[in-house]
Design a protein around this motif. Sequence first.
Motif, PDB file in Angstrom:
ATOM      1  N   TYR A 192       0.870  -1.179  -0.136  1.00  0.00           N
ATOM      2  CA  TYR A 192       0.063   0.022   0.084  1.00  0.00           C
ATOM      3  C   TYR A 192       0.817   1.351  -0.046  1.00  0.00           C
ATOM      4  N   GLN A 193       1.754   1.172   0.683  1.00  0.00           N
ATOM      5  CA  GLN A 193       2.944   2.274   0.815  1.00  0.00           C
ATOM      6  C   GLN A 193       3.432   2.813  -0.508  1.00  0.00           C
ATOM      7  N   LYS A 194       3.928   1.543  -1.140  1.00  0.00           N
ATOM      8  CA  LYS A 194       4.346   1.659  -2.458  1.00  0.00           C
ATOM      9  C   LYS A 194       3.628   2.300  -3.453  1.00  0.00           C
ATOM     10  N   ARG A 195       2.543   1.712  -3.580  1.00  0.00           N
ATOM     11  CA  ARG A 195       1.226   2.145  -4.570  1.00  0.00           C
ATOM     12  C   ARG A 195       0.989   3.678  -4.060  1.00  0.00           C
ATOM     13  N   LEU A 196       0.953   3.990  -2.982  1.00  0.00           N
ATOM     14  CA  LEU A 196       0.541   5.430  -2.501  1.00  0.00           C
ATOM     15  C   LEU A 196       1.797   6.335  -2.977  1.00  0.00           C
ATOM     16  N   GLU A 197       3.083   5.932  -2.663  1.00  0.00           N
ATOM     17  CA  GLU A 197       4.244   6.516  -3.410  1.00  0.00           C
ATOM     18  C   GLU A 197       4.088   6.799  -4.925  1.00  0.00           C
ATOM     19  N   ALA A 198       3.649   5.690  -5.646  1.00  0.00           N
ATOM     20  CA  ALA A 198       3.603   5.938  -6.992  1.00  0.00           C
ATOM     21  C   ALA A 198       2.479   6.712  -7.303  1.00  0.00           C
ATOM     22  N   ALA A 199       1.470   6.609  -6.575  1.00  0.00           N
ATOM     23  CA  ALA A 199       0.373   7.556  -6.848  1.00  0.00           C
ATOM     24  C   ALA A 199       0.776   9.034  -6.617  1.00  0.00           C
ATOM     25  N   HIS A 200       1.507   9.367  -5.723  1.00  0.00           N
ATOM     26  CA  HIS A 200       1.858  10.882  -5.479  1.00  0.00           C
ATOM     27  C   HIS A 200       3.148  11.179  -6.613  1.00  0.00           C
ATOM     28  N   GLU A 201       3.836  10.197  -7.225  1.00  0.00           N
ATOM     29  CA  GLU A 201       4.724  10.486  -8.176  1.00  0.00           C
ATOM     30  C   GLU A 201       3.759  10.982  -9.367  1.00  0.00           C
ATOM     31  N   THR A 202       2.846  10.301  -9.665  1.00  0.00           N
ATOM     32  CA  THR A 202       1.799  10.451 -11.007  1.00  0.00           C
ATOM     33  C   THR A 202       0.892  11.745 -10.762  1.00  0.00           C
ATOM     34  N   LEU A 203       0.565  11.906  -9.659  1.00  0.00           N
ATOM     35  CA  LEU A 203      -0.073  13.321  -9.186  1.00  0.00           C
ATOM     36  C   LEU A 203       0.855  14.511  -9.548  1.00  0.00           C
ATOM     37  N   LYS A 204       2.216  14.292  -8.989  1.00  0.00           N
ATOM     38  CA  LYS A 204       3.123  15.622  -9.310  1.00  0.00           C
ATOM     39  C   LYS A 204       3.298  15.490 -10.949  1.00  0.00           C
ATOM     40  N   LEU A 205       3.407  14.476 -11.644  1.00  0.00           N
ATOM     41  CA  LEU A 205       3.433  14.594 -13.020  1.00  0.00           C
ATOM     42  C   LEU A 205       2.256  15.317 -13.756  1.00  0.00           C
ATOM     43  N   GLN A 206       1.186  14.876 -13.160  1.00  0.00           N
ATOM     44  CA  GLN A 206      -0.109  15.189 -13.771  1.00  0.00           C
ATOM     45  C   GLN A 206      -0.548  16.958 -13.190  1.00  0.00           C
ATOM     46  N   GLN A 207       0.013  17.160 -12.162  1.00  0.00           N
ATOM     47  CA  GLN A 207      -0.064  18.458 -11.840  1.00  0.00           C
ATOM     48  C   GLN A 207       0.864  19.672 -12.762  1.00  0.00           C
ATOM     49  N   GLU A 208       1.942  19.013 -13.259  1.00  0.00           N
ATOM     50  CA  GLU A 208       2.992  19.733 -14.049  1.00  0.00           C
ATOM     51  C   GLU A 208       2.163  19.893 -15.498  1.00  0.00           C
ATOM     52  N   THR A 209       1.548  18.632 -15.737  1.00  0.00           N
ATOM     53  CA  THR A 209       0.754  18.548 -17.148  1.00  0.00           C
ATOM     54  C   THR A 209      -0.023  19.763 -17.205  1.00  0.00           C
ATOM     55  N   ALA A 210      -0.738  19.633 -16.047  1.00  0.00           N
ATOM     56  CA  ALA A 210      -2.202  20.630 -16.091  1.00  0.00           C
ATOM     57  C   ALA A 210      -1.694  22.192 -16.188  1.00  0.00           C
ATOM     58  N   GLU A 211      -0.439  22.206 -15.362  1.00  0.00           N
ATOM     59  CA  GLU A 211       0.105  23.594 -15.422  1.00  0.00           C
ATOM     60  C   GLU A 211       0.246  23.995 -16.989  1.00  0.00           C
ATOM     61  N   LEU A 212       0.826  23.071 -17.476  1.00  0.00           N
ATOM     62  CA  LEU A 212       1.551  23.333 -19.145  1.00  0.00           C
ATOM     63  C   LEU A 212       0.069  23.667 -19.862  1.00  0.00           C
ATOM     64  N   THR A 213      -0.771  23.019 -19.560  1.00  0.00           N
ATOM     65  CA  THR A 213      -2.144  23.194 -20.487  1.00  0.00           C
ATOM     66  C   THR A 213      -2.472  24.508 -20.364  1.00  0.00           C
ATOM     67  N   GLN A 214      -2.661  24.961 -18.827  1.00  0.00           N
ATOM     68  CA  GLN A 214      -3.076  26.224 -18.665  1.00  0.00           C
ATOM     69  C   GLN A 214      -2.259  27.423 -19.342  1.00  0.00           C
ATOM     70  N   ILE A 215      -0.971  27.114 -19.302  1.00  0.00           N
ATOM     71  CA  ILE A 215      -0.120  28.386 -19.761  1.00  0.00           C
ATOM     72  C   ILE A 215      -0.260  28.069 -21.492  1.00  0.00           C
ATOM     73  N   LYS A 216      -0.517  27.145 -21.953  1.00  0.00           N
ATOM     74  CA  LYS A 216      -0.877  26.875 -23.551  1.00  0.00           C
ATOM     75  C   LYS A 216      -2.147  27.503 -23.759  1.00  0.00           C
ATOM     76  N   TYR A 217      -3.067  27.334 -23.132  1.00  0.00           N
ATOM     77  CA  TYR A 217      -4.650  27.864 -23.134  1.00  0.00           C
ATOM     78  C   TYR A 217      -4.519  29.520 -23.092  1.00  0.00           C
TER      79      TYR A 217
END
Length: 489
Positions: A192-217
């Motif tokens: 569970y802890q390892k999956r939680l760690e991976a989820a937070h890594e994915t969340l960080k990546l998706q946050q960066e992607t969301a910021e990128l789309t906002q800038i492009k918009y």
Amino acid sequence: MTNRPISFRLAAALAGISLAAALLLSGCAKVGPEYVRPDIQMPQTWNSTPETTPAARTGRESLAQWWTRFNDPVLTSLVQRALGGNLSLREAVARVKQARAQRLIARADLLPGFTLSASAGFSESRFGGEWKASESYGLGLDVSWEADIFGRTRLEMEAVLADYEAAREDYNGVMVSLAAEMATAYIDLRTYQKRLEAAHETLKLQQETAELTQIKYQTGMAGALNVEQAAYSLESTRSQIPDLESGVEEMKNRLAVLLGGWPGELNQELTAPGPIPQGSLETDLGVPADLIRRRPDIRAAERRLAGETIRVGATKAGFYPRLTLTGSLGLDSSELIDFFSDDAASVGLGVGFSWSIFNQDEKQGSIQVQTAQQEQALIDYQTALRTAVEEVENAMTSMAKEIQKQQFLAKAVDSAQEAASLALQEYESGITDFENVLETQQSLASFKDKLSQSYGQAALNLIVMYKALGGGWLAEEESPEASTASKIN
């Protein structure tokens, strides 16, 4: 006739009882079937062999403390502590103590029973206008003993001994299950802890992607659709985190209770995430027949079969004639001063015979009931053997297949990582659509989660394998009184 001293009379009585007992015992014989452990033909070899099994180890300690093969100090500490404080294990100890006490009761039936009694009385009665007082004093020792001519008492004692041995094997079985359950909960926690760690890594990546789309918009290089797609992808990942956090807390609570404590007691100790421990099967698998010696549940089933078989003979012997010897030594006097005189002494010796002969239906019914219980115990023993072989075979297959799955998932994660990176770069350059970015990132998150679960499952399969082999305790023939007795006494 000359009065003989009390000591002489007592000696004569005891001598008579001893002589009669010796004569009777010389002709004693047990009835009923003689128990012999069933010779069940088991498979000569295993159908499958784990592909990752290293050179076989022959040391029994590799099974006795298999959790040390994961090389995780926290896991080792938790299992050892559980073996000392778990409530189910304490309950099993109490059951062994109960069975041992039953042995003492059964053994006492072989010995003579002694009853010591004493009395003193005073009364007054009126006769002829006068009150007269009377006193009485008594001291007696009664002895009774049933001659075990047909071995009923000895058979019952042997059956109770088999029950005691089965209870000890049940205790060992609780140790096996407890170690496996403790390790399983720990692996689940780390997974569970390892999956939680991976989820937070994915969340960080998706946050960066969301910021990128906002800038492009904002610069007019992307539409509002891309912004909303990035937002729901981000929230979707975020929604998975509470379930994973709940799983972490549940496993902490489970571990605390297995230790004999209360939920929440291990929160501080297990807050820091740790890697999913990976072990290897470092033991000599032997052949299927070795499970008869290794697994406590099989050993317990065999002891119960022995007890039920012996009770068939005890039931039959219970309908044979019974011979009882009794003896008594008493002192009775109406004056305290004469209490220890020869005139106050009395000695008795008796022989009793009983035989119930008009209850054939009861006899046959009782024997049939006990025989049916013996048959059930035999089936339970045969089932335990087959179940054990099945569990080992399934565990070996699961181990091999999970390792294959893990290799495929590791390659998938590497490819998904590269694809996600390329898709983002091409999106920034305007070469590809945002849908490709979302798809690759979601695939990467999914493969990472599956790989974490696979690592956890591989460890769980190894635990199942060690449990199926009967690991987690040390047989007394390998280390005398090393397991049960030292913890029960």
